[in-house]
Design a protein around this motif. Structure first.
Motif, PDB file in Angstrom:
ATOM      1  N   GLU A  95      -1.084  20.852 -16.179  1.00 17.30           N
ATOM      2  CA  GLU A  95      -0.569  20.354 -14.904  1.00 17.30           C
ATOM      3  C   GLU A  95       0.447  21.330 -14.331  1.00 17.30           C
ATOM      4  O   GLU A  95       1.231  21.940 -15.060  1.00 17.30           O
ATOM      5  N   GLU A  96       0.436  21.478 -13.001  1.00 16.62           N
ATOM      6  CA  GLU A  96       1.395  22.340 -12.335  1.00 16.62           C
ATOM      7  C   GLU A  96       2.789  21.731 -12.429  1.00 16.62           C
ATOM      8  O   GLU A  96       2.937  20.524 -12.569  1.00 16.62           O
ATOM      9  N   PRO A  97       3.833  22.577 -12.368  1.00 14.58           N
ATOM     10  CA  PRO A  97       5.204  22.045 -12.472  1.00 14.58           C
ATOM     11  C   PRO A  97       5.514  21.047 -11.368  1.00 14.58           C
ATOM     12  O   PRO A  97       5.113  21.227 -10.225  1.00 14.58           O
ATOM     13  N   LYS A  98       6.280  20.001 -11.722  1.00 20.65           N
ATOM     14  CA  LYS A  98       6.627  18.970 -10.755  1.00 20.65           C
ATOM     15  C   LYS A  98       8.074  19.095 -10.286  1.00 20.65           C
ATOM     16  O   LYS A  98       8.512  18.327  -9.447  1.00 20.65           O
ATOM     17  N   GLU A  99       8.814  20.054 -10.853  1.00 18.19           N
ATOM     18  CA  GLU A  99      10.188  20.272 -10.436  1.00 18.19           C
ATOM     19  C   GLU A  99      10.375  21.742 -10.080  1.00 18.19           C
ATOM     20  O   GLU A  99       9.945  22.624 -10.817  1.00 18.19           O
ATOM     21  N   LEU A 100      11.006  21.986  -8.931  1.00 22.96           N
ATOM     22  CA  LEU A 100      11.222  23.348  -8.451  1.00 22.96           C
ATOM     23  C   LEU A 100      12.691  23.529  -8.096  1.00 22.96           C
ATOM     24  O   LEU A 100      13.387  22.582  -7.744  1.00 22.96           O
ATOM     25  N   GLY A 106      16.980  30.025   1.148  1.00 21.55           N
ATOM     26  CA  GLY A 106      15.769  30.655   0.632  1.00 21.55           C
ATOM     27  C   GLY A 106      14.506  30.001   1.146  1.00 21.55           C
ATOM     28  O   GLY A 106      14.530  29.184   2.075  1.00 21.55           O
ATOM     29  N   LEU A 107      13.382  30.369   0.547  1.00 25.88           N
ATOM     30  CA  LEU A 107      12.114  29.745   0.886  1.00 25.88           C
ATOM     31  C   LEU A 107      11.403  29.372  -0.395  1.00 25.88           C
ATOM     32  O   LEU A 107      11.606  29.994  -1.430  1.00 25.88           O
ATOM     33  N   ILE A 108      10.593  28.336  -0.325  1.00 24.66           N
ATOM     34  CA  ILE A 108       9.921  27.823  -1.512  1.00 24.66           C
ATOM     35  C   ILE A 108       8.522  27.350  -1.160  1.00 24.66           C
ATOM     36  O   ILE A 108       8.313  26.734  -0.119  1.00 24.66           O
ATOM     37  N   GLN A 109       7.569  27.677  -2.014  1.00 27.85           N
ATOM     38  CA  GLN A 109       6.200  27.187  -1.832  1.00 27.85           C
ATOM     39  C   GLN A 109       5.981  25.996  -2.744  1.00 27.85           C
ATOM     40  O   GLN A 109       6.297  26.042  -3.927  1.00 27.85           O
ATOM     41  N   MET A 110       5.435  24.918  -2.168  1.00 22.60           N
ATOM     42  CA  MET A 110       5.131  23.714  -2.943  1.00 22.60           C
ATOM     43  C   MET A 110       3.621  23.523  -2.968  1.00 22.60           C
ATOM     44  O   MET A 110       2.991  23.341  -1.925  1.00 22.60           O
ATOM     45  N   GLY A 111       3.074  23.588  -4.165  1.00 18.82           N
ATOM     46  CA  GLY A 111       1.622  23.537  -4.318  1.00 18.82           C
ATOM     47  C   GLY A 111       1.068  22.134  -4.362  1.00 18.82           C
ATOM     48  O   GLY A 111       1.694  21.206  -4.892  1.00 18.82           O
ATOM     49  N   VAL A 166       0.168  26.873   3.864  1.00 20.62           N
ATOM     50  CA  VAL A 166      -0.235  28.159   3.284  1.00 20.62           C
ATOM     51  C   VAL A 166      -1.481  28.021   2.413  1.00 20.62           C
ATOM     52  O   VAL A 166      -2.088  29.015   2.018  1.00 20.62           O
ATOM     53  N   GLY A 167      -1.872  26.778   2.097  1.00 22.49           N
ATOM     54  CA  GLY A 167      -3.070  26.560   1.299  1.00 22.49           C
ATOM     55  C   GLY A 167      -4.333  26.631   2.133  1.00 22.49           C
ATOM     56  O   GLY A 167      -4.304  26.491   3.357  1.00 22.49           O
ATOM     57  N   ASP A 168      -5.454  26.881   1.467  1.00 23.68           N
ATOM     58  CA  ASP A 168      -6.758  26.927   2.123  1.00 23.68           C
ATOM     59  C   ASP A 168      -7.379  25.533   2.061  1.00 23.68           C
ATOM     60  O   ASP A 168      -7.864  25.116   1.004  1.00 23.68           O
ATOM     61  N   MET A 177       4.797  25.984   2.702  1.00 22.58           N
ATOM     62  CA  MET A 177       5.945  26.853   2.493  1.00 22.58           C
ATOM     63  C   MET A 177       7.103  26.327   3.326  1.00 22.58           C
ATOM     64  O   MET A 177       6.969  26.111   4.528  1.00 22.58           O
ATOM     65  N   LEU A 178       8.245  26.087   2.682  1.00 21.61           N
ATOM     66  CA  LEU A 178       9.454  25.623   3.352  1.00 21.61           C
ATOM     67  C   LEU A 178      10.429  26.777   3.444  1.00 21.61           C
ATOM     68  O   LEU A 178      10.779  27.389   2.429  1.00 21.61           O
TER      69      LEU A 178
END
Length: 216
Positions: A95-100, A106-111, A166-168, A177-178
């Motif tokens: 599973e992808e990380p749930k905490e960033l 700054g900027l952050i991508q959330m998948g 940013v996702g396809d 992306m924030l």
């Protein structure tokens, strides 16, 4: 799955063999026009194949690590003693990380990716923010109207002009992306991806730390 003249499906059995000395378990069976999910697979599996075309394909949702293994489909046709079998091996990715974590400014991508083998177009992507004190707030929405072949996307409220897709979406990817992160952006972000009647949800906790001191 198979084509045998004009004979119809009489019974379908889906079972899972996890391996490593674990017991096989029933996933779903179909009999007399009734489809029945079993045990822990209830509310997570249903037949998606066209029974009239001898297609007993299965759709599994909300996949869990314990779902990994070999899935065996057995189909019986009316008036036939022969059993048609097919095995599918399912590997479940971590599973992808749930905490960033991100710094102010700054900027952050959330998948947010919907892993699905069903060929359907994404009709809607929605991100909702829930902070410590603030009420739920829409971050971003994307719509795809298939009949009109039109797409609409928009960021909302204090996220306006700071969020981009940013996702396809043609690969079921609704990642965003924030930019220009603020301290008030810390909180829970829930993503919903809609594929027709199917909905995938994921929640990410974003921690915002003070801006890094600039070096002189």
């Amino acid at each position: 799955m198979w084509s045998t003249e004009d004979k119809c499906i009489f019974k379908i059995d889906w079972t899972l063999s996890p391996g490593e000395h674990a017991k096989d378990e029933y996933v779903l069976y179909y009999y007399s026009n009734l489809s029945v999910p079993i045990g822990r697979f209830q509310n997570r599996v249903h037949l998606m194949g066209d029974i009239l075309c001898n297609d007993g394909s299965l759709l599994l949702q909300d996949v869990q690590e314990a779902d990994q293994g070999t899935y065996i489909c057995e189909i019986r046709l009316k008036g036939e003693s022969q059993v048609f079998k097919k095995a599918v091996v399912l590997h479940v990715l971590p599973e992808e990380p749930k905490e960033l974590m991100v710094h102010v400014g700054g900027l952050i991508q959330m998948g947010c990716v919907f892993q699905s083998t069903e060929v359907k177009h994404v009709t809607k992507v929605e991100w909702i923010f829930s902070g410590r004190r603030a009420k739920e707030e829409i971050v971003f929405r994307y719509y795809h109207k298939l009949r009109m072949s039109a797409e609409y996307s928009q960021s909302w409220g204090h996220f306006q002009n700071r969020v981009n897709l940013v996702g396809d979406v043609f690969r079921n990817d609704g990642s965003i992306m924030l930019q220009g992160v603020r301290e008030s952006d810390g909180g829970n972000y829930t993503c919903s991806i809609h594929l027709g009647n199917l909905v995938f949800k994921k929640t990410i906790v974003l921690h915002v730390s003070p801006e890094e001191p600039r070096s002189i």
